[in-house]
Design a protein around this motif. Structure first.
Motif, PDB file in Angstrom:
ATOM      1  N   ASP A   1      42.638  44.784  39.111  1.00 33.65           N
ATOM      2  CA  ASP A   1      43.882  44.120  38.707  1.00 33.65           C
ATOM      3  C   ASP A   1      44.993  44.364  39.720  1.00 33.65           C
ATOM      4  N   ARG A   2      45.071  45.578  40.248  1.00 28.92           N
ATOM      5  CA  ARG A   2      46.115  45.879  41.234  1.00 28.92           C
ATOM      6  C   ARG A   2      45.868  45.105  42.528  1.00 28.92           C
ATOM      7  N   VAL A   3      44.623  44.979  42.924  1.00 37.21           N
ATOM      8  CA  VAL A   3      44.305  44.217  44.133  1.00 37.21           C
ATOM      9  C   VAL A   3      44.611  42.736  43.903  1.00 37.21           C
ATOM     10  N   ARG A   4      44.283  42.239  42.734  1.00 32.71           N
ATOM     11  CA  ARG A   4      44.549  40.831  42.415  1.00 32.71           C
ATOM     12  C   ARG A   4      46.047  40.532  42.495  1.00 32.71           C
ATOM     13  N   ALA A   5      46.865  41.483  42.064  1.00 30.62           N
ATOM     14  CA  ALA A   5      48.311  41.287  42.139  1.00 30.62           C
ATOM     15  C   ALA A   5      48.800  41.276  43.593  1.00 30.62           C
ATOM     16  N   LEU A   6      48.161  42.100  44.437  1.00 25.84           N
ATOM     17  CA  LEU A   6      48.537  42.149  45.855  1.00 25.84           C
ATOM     18  C   LEU A   6      48.054  40.920  46.607  1.00 25.84           C
ATOM     19  N   ALA A   7      46.892  40.428  46.223  1.00 24.99           N
ATOM     20  CA  ALA A   7      46.265  39.322  46.957  1.00 24.99           C
ATOM     21  C   ALA A   7      45.841  38.225  45.983  1.00 24.99           C
ATOM     22  N   PRO A   8      46.819  37.481  45.427  1.00 20.72           N
ATOM     23  CA  PRO A   8      46.459  36.427  44.466  1.00 20.72           C
ATOM     24  C   PRO A   8      45.573  35.350  45.064  1.00 20.72           C
ATOM     25  N   GLY A   9      45.565  35.242  46.382  1.00 21.67           N
ATOM     26  CA  GLY A   9      44.698  34.260  47.039  1.00 21.67           C
ATOM     27  C   GLY A   9      43.254  34.701  47.138  1.00 21.67           C
ATOM     28  N   GLY A  10      42.986  35.958  46.756  1.00 21.63           N
ATOM     29  CA  GLY A  10      41.612  36.443  46.729  1.00 21.63           C
ATOM     30  C   GLY A  10      41.265  37.400  47.849  1.00 21.63           C
ATOM     31  N   VAL A  11      40.205  38.151  47.636  1.00 20.81           N
ATOM     32  CA  VAL A  11      39.632  39.068  48.614  1.00 20.81           C
ATOM     33  C   VAL A  11      38.286  38.496  49.049  1.00 20.81           C
TER      34      VAL A  11
ATOM     35  N   LEU B   1      36.299  40.870  41.595  1.00 24.01           N
ATOM     36  CA  LEU B   1      37.199  39.934  42.275  1.00 24.01           C
ATOM     37  C   LEU B   1      36.460  38.736  42.869  1.00 24.01           C
ATOM     38  N   GLY B   2      35.153  38.698  42.684  1.00 23.34           N
ATOM     39  CA  GLY B   2      34.394  37.541  43.127  1.00 23.34           C
ATOM     40  C   GLY B   2      33.862  37.611  44.542  1.00 23.34           C
ATOM     41  N   VAL B   3      33.889  38.797  45.154  1.00 28.29           N
ATOM     42  CA  VAL B   3      33.353  38.935  46.511  1.00 28.29           C
ATOM     43  C   VAL B   3      31.826  38.915  46.430  1.00 28.29           C
ATOM     44  N   PRO B   4      31.156  38.064  47.193  1.00 29.69           N
ATOM     45  CA  PRO B   4      29.683  38.040  47.153  1.00 29.69           C
ATOM     46  C   PRO B   4      29.092  39.321  47.738  1.00 29.69           C
ATOM     47  N   ASP B   5      27.933  39.725  47.224  1.00 29.35           N
ATOM     48  CA  ASP B   5      27.302  40.962  47.686  1.00 29.35           C
ATOM     49  C   ASP B   5      27.062  40.974  49.188  1.00 29.35           C
TER      50      ASP B   5
END
Length: 318
Positions: A215-225, A243-247
């Protein structure tokens, strides 16, 4: 014919050793016969040895030590820097007086190490130290620099990436953050509250580890990781997946996770270590030293490193 410096002793020398496997409290400085360079080998007068978490892990118990081919009494530390002081018959490319750095598996904290520079084996190697790189810094490069380079190769970062790096303030992290920035990626690095300024100085955007990381990363990077490297355990892997990062764009170095590639510094690309050293020489990558200790304080140095809370690298001076 063997070349040898006339200024250095050839009889006894010091080496940090363990007489039984265990923690830093068992480390002692021993007087041993100075090793001699044989055919195809060089002897290096060590001036500095860089410590890594793996040093204590390898020597903590007999079963782990056996996996690395270690037996008692065993030395300690792998990363070293110094000056070639003997050159055995048949060696080319090295001469007495050359400044070098490299790896000597679990025997680097010693006055001398003997290396086979043509053997092509990680942790039994010597590389010329570039001008502009001091010995303390050179002594930090081998394990951490190679491991970070191998991890970045797995996730293949570019200017359109935002990468989450877990454990970003540690010994490998300082290399991974800067190499990712050099590749053009945006870097978000996990750490403790006390490491925030340190991470910002490296070029990372700090985020606290622990529950709620995704959640904290999502707030920092709303465009995604788009990629993630876990340098400590599995927390960053799980957050990246959330966060949806592929393996295929997630990497670990300290643990195995099904479906995720694990980076091994020993398998870094040919020339990766030399490339890191040249970046240091050019001022494009810096190595923060958390602390340095004289060899007489090896136990304190190893305890600090084993605590896994240092920001940067720990070096032992010889």
């Amino acid at each position: 014919m063997q070349q040898q410096s006339d200024q250095l002793p050839t009889g006894q020398s010091r080496a940090v050793q363990l007489e039984s496997f265990g923690g830093p409290e068992g480390l002692d400085i021993r007087e041993i016969p100075a090793p001699q360079a044989g055919p195809g080998q060089v002897r290096v007068r060590v001036t500095a040895a860089g410590l890594n978490p793996m040093d204590s892990i390898m020597t903590a118990d007999a079963n782990t030590a056996a996996r690395f081919g270690l037996s008692l009494p065993t030395g300690f530390g792998t990363d070293y820097a110094g000056v070639v002081d003997q050159v055995g018959a048949g060696v080319t490319g090295f001469a007495a007086g050359d400044r070098v750095f490299g790896g000597a598996l679990s025997r680097a904290v010693a006055d001398f190490v003997v290396i086979d520079p043509a053997g092509g084996i990680a942790a039994n190697e010597a590389h010329h130290t570039p001008d502009g790189v001091d010995d303390r810094t050179a002594a930090t490069l081998t394990i951490a620099g190679r491991t970070a380079s191998a991890a970045l190769a797995v996730v293949d970062l570019g200017p359109n990436d935002t990468v989450l790096i877990g454990g970003a303030a540690g010994g490998v992290g300082v290399f991974a953050v800067q190499l990712a920035r050099i590749a053009g990626a945006r870097v978000i690095g996990t750490g403790s509250a006390s490491s925030s300024d340190f991470l910002r100085d490296l070029g990372a955007e700090p985020v606290a580890y622990g529950d709620g990381l995704a959640d904290r990363v999502r707030a920092l990077a709303p465009g995604g990781v788009t990629a993630a490297i876990d340098l400590h355990g599995t927390e960053t892997v799980h957050a990246a997946r959330e966060l949806g990062v592929p393996d295929g764009r997630i990497c670990t170095i300290a643990t195995q996770v099904d479906g995720v590639s694990a980076a091994n510094g020993a398998n870094a690309a040919l020339g990766a270590l030399e490339a890191v050293a040249l970046l240091v020489a050019a001022g494009q990558l810096r190595v923060p030293l958390a602390a340095s200790f004289p060899v007489e304080q090896i136990r304190r140095a190893a305890e600090l490193q084993a605590g896994r809370h240092v920001h940067g690298k720990v070096v032992v001076d010889l």
